[in-house]
Scaffold this motif. Sequence first.
Motif, PDB file in Angstrom:
ATOM      1  N   GLY A   1       0.822  -1.202   0.000  1.00 23.94           N
ATOM      2  CA  GLY A   1       0.000   0.000   0.000  1.00 23.94           C
ATOM      3  C   GLY A   1       0.855   1.251   0.000  1.00 23.94           C
ATOM      4  O   GLY A   1       2.036   1.222  -0.367  1.00 23.94           O
ATOM      5  N   LYS A   2       0.282   2.362   0.412  1.00 32.41           N
ATOM      6  CA  LYS A   2       0.972   3.636   0.480  1.00 32.41           C
ATOM      7  C   LYS A   2       2.128   3.546   1.475  1.00 32.41           C
ATOM      8  O   LYS A   2       1.953   3.131   2.622  1.00 32.41           O
ATOM      9  CB  LYS A   2      -0.015   4.722   0.921  1.00 32.41           C
ATOM     10  N   LEU A   3       3.337   3.937   1.023  1.00 35.08           N
ATOM     11  CA  LEU A   3       4.519   3.875   1.874  1.00 35.08           C
ATOM     12  C   LEU A   3       4.944   5.279   2.290  1.00 35.08           C
ATOM     13  O   LEU A   3       4.900   6.217   1.498  1.00 35.08           O
ATOM     14  CB  LEU A   3       5.671   3.187   1.138  1.00 35.08           C
ATOM     15  N   LEU A   4       5.365   5.400   3.544  1.00 31.65           N
ATOM     16  CA  LEU A   4       5.850   6.666   4.090  1.00 31.65           C
ATOM     17  C   LEU A   4       7.343   6.529   4.391  1.00 31.65           C
ATOM     18  O   LEU A   4       8.026   5.716   3.783  1.00 31.65           O
ATOM     19  CB  LEU A   4       5.028   7.031   5.322  1.00 31.65           C
ATOM     20  N   GLY A   5       7.854   7.315   5.320  1.00 28.35           N
ATOM     21  CA  GLY A   5       9.276   7.282   5.633  1.00 28.35           C
ATOM     22  C   GLY A   5       9.757   5.895   6.036  1.00 28.35           C
ATOM     23  O   GLY A   5       9.073   5.177   6.769  1.00 28.35           O
ATOM     24  N   GLY A   6      10.956   5.531   5.565  1.00 28.86           N
ATOM     25  CA  GLY A   6      11.513   4.229   5.880  1.00 28.86           C
ATOM     26  C   GLY A   6      10.807   3.088   5.161  1.00 28.86           C
ATOM     27  O   GLY A   6      10.952   1.934   5.556  1.00 28.86           O
ATOM     28  N   ARG A   7      10.046   3.431   4.117  1.00 31.07           N
ATOM     29  CA  ARG A   7       9.241   2.454   3.377  1.00 31.07           C
ATOM     30  C   ARG A   7       8.319   1.680   4.317  1.00 31.07           C
ATOM     31  O   ARG A   7       8.128   0.468   4.192  1.00 31.07           O
ATOM     32  CB  ARG A   7      10.131   1.482   2.579  1.00 31.07           C
ATOM     33  N   LEU A   8       7.743   2.406   5.269  1.00 31.80           N
ATOM     34  CA  LEU A   8       6.775   1.818   6.190  1.00 31.80           C
ATOM     35  C   LEU A   8       5.368   2.172   5.731  1.00 31.80           C
ATOM     36  O   LEU A   8       5.120   3.289   5.246  1.00 31.80           O
ATOM     37  CB  LEU A   8       6.990   2.328   7.615  1.00 31.80           C
ATOM     38  N   CYS A   9       4.426   1.243   5.925  1.00 30.78           N
ATOM     39  CA  CYS A   9       3.039   1.518   5.591  1.00 30.78           C
ATOM     40  C   CYS A   9       2.451   2.497   6.610  1.00 30.78           C
ATOM     41  O   CYS A   9       3.061   2.797   7.636  1.00 30.78           O
ATOM     42  CB  CYS A   9       2.231   0.218   5.565  1.00 30.78           C
ATOM     43  N   GLU A  10       1.261   2.962   6.326  1.00 34.03           N
ATOM     44  CA  GLU A  10       0.628   3.947   7.212  1.00 34.03           C
ATOM     45  C   GLU A  10       0.371   3.373   8.603  1.00 34.03           C
ATOM     46  O   GLU A  10       0.515   4.076   9.609  1.00 34.03           O
ATOM     47  CB  GLU A  10      -0.683   4.432   6.589  1.00 34.03           C
ATOM     48  N   ARG A  11       0.015   2.092   8.694  1.00 31.37           N
ATOM     49  CA  ARG A  11      -0.284   1.497  10.001  1.00 31.37           C
ATOM     50  C   ARG A  11       0.984   1.381  10.851  1.00 31.37           C
ATOM     51  O   ARG A  11       0.964   1.681  12.041  1.00 31.37           O
ATOM     52  CB  ARG A  11      -0.945   0.136   9.828  1.00 31.37           C
ATOM     53  N   CYS A  12       2.086   0.948  10.241  1.00 21.06           N
ATOM     54  CA  CYS A  12       3.344   0.839  10.992  1.00 21.06           C
ATOM     55  C   CYS A  12       3.859   2.216  11.386  1.00 21.06           C
ATOM     56  O   CYS A  12       4.421   2.395  12.472  1.00 21.06           O
ATOM     57  CB  CYS A  12       4.391   0.089  10.165  1.00 21.06           C
ATOM     58  N   THR A  13       3.670   3.198  10.507  1.00 18.37           N
ATOM     59  CA  THR A  13       4.072   4.570  10.829  1.00 18.37           C
ATOM     60  C   THR A  13       3.258   5.106  12.001  1.00 18.37           C
ATOM     61  O   THR A  13       3.796   5.737  12.919  1.00 18.37           O
ATOM     62  CB  THR A  13       3.885   5.483   9.603  1.00 18.37           C
ATOM     63  N   LEU A  14       1.943   4.842  11.978  1.00 17.57           N
ATOM     64  CA  LEU A  14       1.081   5.257  13.079  1.00 17.57           C
ATOM     65  C   LEU A  14       1.512   4.586  14.384  1.00 17.57           C
ATOM     66  O   LEU A  14       1.573   5.241  15.435  1.00 17.57           O
ATOM     67  CB  LEU A  14      -0.373   4.907  12.762  1.00 17.57           C
ATOM     68  N   ALA A  15       1.829   3.307  14.330  1.00 15.32           N
ATOM     69  CA  ALA A  15       2.268   2.586  15.529  1.00 15.32           C
ATOM     70  C   ALA A  15       3.543   3.202  16.096  1.00 15.32           C
ATOM     71  O   ALA A  15       3.675   3.367  17.321  1.00 15.32           O
ATOM     72  CB  ALA A  15       2.495   1.112  15.196  1.00 15.32           C
ATOM     73  N   ASP A  16       4.494   3.562  15.236  1.00 20.89           N
ATOM     74  CA  ASP A  16       5.745   4.166  15.702  1.00 20.89           C
ATOM     75  C   ASP A  16       5.491   5.517  16.360  1.00 20.89           C
ATOM     76  O   ASP A  16       6.080   5.838  17.400  1.00 20.89           O
ATOM     77  CB  ASP A  16       6.715   4.332  14.531  1.00 20.89           C
ATOM     78  N   ARG A  17       4.627   6.324  15.763  1.00 13.17           N
ATOM     79  CA  ARG A  17       4.367   7.661  16.316  1.00 13.17           C
ATOM     80  C   ARG A  17       3.624   7.563  17.654  1.00 13.17           C
ATOM     81  O   ARG A  17       3.914   8.320  18.587  1.00 13.17           O
ATOM     82  CB  ARG A  17       3.582   8.493  15.312  1.00 13.17           C
ATOM     83  N   LEU A  18       2.686   6.651  17.745  1.00 13.01           N
ATOM     84  CA  LEU A  18       1.971   6.478  19.008  1.00 13.01           C
ATOM     85  C   LEU A  18       2.889   5.936  20.093  1.00 13.01           C
ATOM     86  O   LEU A  18       2.793   6.342  21.257  1.00 13.01           O
ATOM     87  CB  LEU A  18       0.788   5.532  18.805  1.00 13.01           C
ATOM     88  N   THR A  19       3.782   5.036  19.726  1.00 19.12           N
ATOM     89  CA  THR A  19       4.734   4.488  20.696  1.00 19.12           C
ATOM     90  C   THR A  19       5.604   5.596  21.275  1.00 19.12           C
ATOM     91  O   THR A  19       5.853   5.640  22.490  1.00 19.12           O
ATOM     92  CB  THR A  19       5.616   3.417  20.035  1.00 19.12           C
TER      93      THR A  19
END
Length: 259
Positions: A92-110
């Motif tokens: 799907g859509k990739l953001l920084g570090g070639r992470l998907c939106e869900r993994c990016t959200l998990a990192d920011r919430l953590t």
Amino acid sequence: MTRTYATDEQYERWFMAECCRCGRRKHKAGSWPDGYVCRTCSDRAIRTRGTCPGCGQDRALPGLRPGDGAAICTTCAGFSQTFDCSRCGFEGKLLGGRLCERCTLADRLTALMDDGTGRIRPALVPLFDLLVAMDKPRSGLAWLEMRRDQPGNASQLLRRLGLGQIPLTHDAFHELQPWRAAAHLEELLMTCGVLPAVDKYLCSFQRWLPGHLAGIADPEHVKTIKFFATWRVLPRLRARAERSHITPSVRRFAAEQIK
């Protein structure tokens, strides 16, 4: 506009092109088998999911089949790039570090809910799980970015919660401003069971009361009205909430009593 790294002519040649999907001349997001695509069309195409009519697999369908223009997967379309998350493999859509939106959200919430030990505050784990599991993680990312330059935004509230600066009680949330951001987070905490469920109109009244009292100049008047609200109005609202539910008209009548 003059740029230090490129002239206007160079910038136009390097970064702009006519999108093969929408036909508008915009910033290039990439070169696909059917031509250059802009960021808007790229995002929309990558988020298209379903069963590929070419191979029958359930995947992202950013490609277009020659002839009928049906949405197809990257393999069938002959893409030279992939859109697989580098962590979970979701396409799907990739953001920084070639992470998907869900993994990016998990990192920011953590990072926001870190209690100072490098891990999420244990009491907030249910909230973390609820947010990461949302149907559209990009909505969660947008929520975290909302009002980033203003005090009391969602990111600040989560950071303070993580550090234990905001007690996990309804009374604490009723004192927070801006009240809409605090109310939304309070409802999320009730949904995941971190806070006990309370009638939303009762919460609305309790959030409204401190602001109303703050606008009264005479301290003796404030003391009298607060006493009246605490021992007369609020018990009736709580009793009504326990019997059935509080209606908007009941909530308005309670405020009129205070006024």
